[in-house]
Design an enzyme around this catalytic site. Sequence first.
Site, short mmCIF file in Angstrom:
data_model
loop_
_atom_site.label_atom_id
_atom_site.label_comp_id
_atom_site.label_asym_id
_atom_site.label_seq_id
_atom_site.Cartn_x
_atom_site.Cartn_y
_atom_site.Cartn_z
N ASN A 49 19.68 41.14 -3.03
CA ASN A 49 18.53 41.42 -2.17
C ASN A 49 17.47 42.19 -2.96
OD1 ASN A 49 20.41 43.57 -2.04
ND2 ASN A 49 19.60 44.31 -0.09
N GLU A 101 14.11 44.36 -2.08
CA GLU A 101 13.31 44.95 -1.00
C GLU A 101 11.90 45.30 -1.48
OE1 GLU A 101 15.68 48.11 0.71
OE2 GLU A 101 17.01 46.63 1.66
N CYS A 112 16.59 38.41 1.07
CA CYS A 112 18.05 38.58 1.07
C CYS A 112 18.69 37.97 -0.19
CB CYS A 112 18.66 37.87 2.28
SG CYS A 112 18.31 38.64 3.84
N GLU A 114 21.21 35.94 -0.38
CA GLU A 114 21.52 34.52 -0.22
C GLU A 114 20.30 33.66 -0.54
OE1 GLU A 114 22.14 37.02 1.84
OE2 GLU A 114 23.72 36.55 3.28
N CYS A 131 22.00 36.58 7.52
CA CYS A 131 21.04 36.74 8.61
C CYS A 131 20.57 35.37 9.09
CB CYS A 131 19.86 37.60 8.16
SG CYS A 131 18.62 36.68 7.21
N CYS A 166 18.47 33.26 6.60
CA CYS A 166 19.28 32.66 5.54
C CYS A 166 20.09 31.47 6.07
CB CYS A 166 20.20 33.71 4.92
SG CYS A 166 19.31 34.91 3.90
N1 THU Z 1 20.64 41.47 3.50
C1 THU Z 1 21.03 40.49 2.63
O1 THU Z 1 20.59 40.45 1.47
N2 THU Z 1 21.90 39.56 3.08
C2 THU Z 1 22.52 39.58 4.29
O2 THU Z 1 23.35 38.73 4.56
C3 THU Z 1 22.17 40.62 5.26
C4 THU Z 1 21.07 41.54 4.87
C5 THU Z 1 19.73 42.53 2.99
C6 THU Z 1 18.35 42.55 3.54
C7 THU Z 1 17.96 44.00 3.34
O3 THU Z 1 17.52 44.18 2.00
C8 THU Z 1 19.27 44.75 3.51
O4 THU Z 1 20.30 43.80 3.33
C9 THU Z 1 19.43 45.43 4.86
O5 THU Z 1 19.20 44.55 5.88
#
Ligand code: THU
Length: 132
Positions: free
Chosen positions: A42, A44, A53, A55, A91, A94
């Site tokens: 991920n 941010e 994310c 994925e 999520c 994704c």
């Molecule tokens: N996140 C992912 O990268 N994958 C997931 O399956 C769930 C959430 C990340 C998004 C954000 O950077 C952090 O986790 C918190 O939501």
Amino acid sequence: MDYGYLMEEAMKARKMAYAPYSQFQVGAALLCTDGSVYTGCNVENASYGAANCAERTAFFKAVSEGKRSFRAIAVAGGKKDAVDLEPCPPCGICRQVMEEFCSPDFVIVLGKNEADYQLYTLREIFPLPFGE
Ligand code: THU
């Protein structure tokens, strides 16, 4: 395929997570039908909605290098200092991206580590998809 190996790759990719806002670090490892593996983490942003994310990072890396056919993805996620990871389901966005490129029997590997994981199909976790 050895799904434990795919989980290990996801756990390695998690170490690259850029998550200074949520402190929730995620790694993913995407297995293509040709046997190649693309990882992602991920990423941010101070503008929270711009986060990507793990994925989708893995999918976009693979698609941008010409891959279009996928078998499975492993996901490893948890808070930065977590001692034990818990399964980290993808999520909704994704899941929709998976739906774009994958068949209903695409495998999602969720777990705590390379020895403790469960397998799900895309259709199990995304039962009523939107498609044109
Ligand atoms: N996140 C992912 O990268 N994958 C997931 O399956 C769930 C959430 C990340 C998004 C954000 O950077 C952090 O986790 C918190 O939501």
